[in-house]
Design an enzyme around this catalytic site. Structure first.
Site, short mmCIF file in Angstrom:
data_model
loop_
_atom_site.label_atom_id
_atom_site.label_comp_id
_atom_site.label_asym_id
_atom_site.label_seq_id
_atom_site.Cartn_x
_atom_site.Cartn_y
_atom_site.Cartn_z
N ASP A 38 0.86 -1.17 0.00
CA ASP A 38 0.00 0.00 0.00
C ASP A 38 0.90 1.23 0.00
O ASP A 38 1.81 1.32 0.83
CB ASP A 38 -0.88 -0.03 1.26
CG ASP A 38 -1.98 1.02 1.25
OD1 ASP A 38 -1.69 2.18 0.92
OD2 ASP A 38 -3.11 0.68 1.60
N ILE A 39 0.70 2.16 -0.92
CA ILE A 39 1.58 3.34 -0.99
C ILE A 39 1.18 4.43 0.01
O ILE A 39 1.88 5.43 0.14
CB ILE A 39 1.67 3.93 -2.41
CG1 ILE A 39 0.31 4.36 -2.93
CG2 ILE A 39 2.35 2.95 -3.35
CD1 ILE A 39 0.39 5.24 -4.16
N HIS A 51 -10.19 -6.19 -1.96
CA HIS A 51 -8.81 -6.11 -1.49
C HIS A 51 -8.74 -6.39 0.01
O HIS A 51 -9.55 -5.94 0.79
CB HIS A 51 -8.14 -4.78 -1.83
CG HIS A 51 -8.88 -3.55 -1.43
ND1 HIS A 51 -10.05 -3.13 -2.03
CD2 HIS A 51 -8.59 -2.61 -0.50
CE1 HIS A 51 -10.45 -1.99 -1.49
NE2 HIS A 51 -9.58 -1.66 -0.54
N HIS A 75 -6.46 -5.99 3.26
CA HIS A 75 -5.35 -5.24 3.86
C HIS A 75 -4.65 -6.16 4.85
O HIS A 75 -5.30 -6.71 5.75
CB HIS A 75 -5.87 -4.03 4.65
CG HIS A 75 -6.49 -2.96 3.83
ND1 HIS A 75 -5.77 -1.88 3.36
CD2 HIS A 75 -7.77 -2.77 3.41
CE1 HIS A 75 -6.59 -1.07 2.69
NE2 HIS A 75 -7.80 -1.60 2.70
#
Length: 130
Positions: free
Chosen positions: A29-30, A93, A95
């Protein structure tokens, strides 16, 4: 229109790739909650987790477990938390977030990393994949 995650999977948008198999893709994750925060996504674009067929769901969870174990071996943390919220991007998605405290799981605290730090942690996680 393809989601941002589909564009990442297709290579249209760069990422810090962690792992890939026939059905799933993992990348850092950016805008991470903690160093090593990783997203696991199915390659097939599906909006909601519970809309995945059972086989795809099970493959995503097994893939996420494998990536989570590599994160735990790579990043100093008490444990790796898992969250599936999915409101920001209409593409399932998972996390995977290295946790030191509950603040890492809140999505209100963000960590800033330089590109070389992202690459270093990505390489470490890749090296620990079993």
């Amino acid at each position: 229109m393809p989601s941002i995650f589909t564009k990442i999977i297709n290579g249209d948008i760069p990422c810090y790739k962690i792992a890939e198999d026939d059905d799933n893709f993992a990348f850092l994750d950016i805008n991470p909650n903690a160093k090593g925060h990783t997203l696991c996504v199915p390659k097939k674009e599906v909006d909601k987790l519970l809309d995945l067929d059972e086989a795809s769901y099970m493959k995503l969870m097994a893939f996420s477990r494998k990536v989570g174990q590599a994160i735990e071996a790579s990043v100093e943390c008490q444990r790796v938390g898992m969250s599936v919220i999915g409101l920001e991007v209409p593409h399932v998605h998972v996390h995977l977030i290295p946790l030191q405290s509950m603040k890492n799981a809140t999505f209100q605290y963000k960590e800033s990393l330089k590109p070389e730090e992202f690459e270093k942690v990505a390489q470490s996680i890749r090296d620990n994949l079993k």
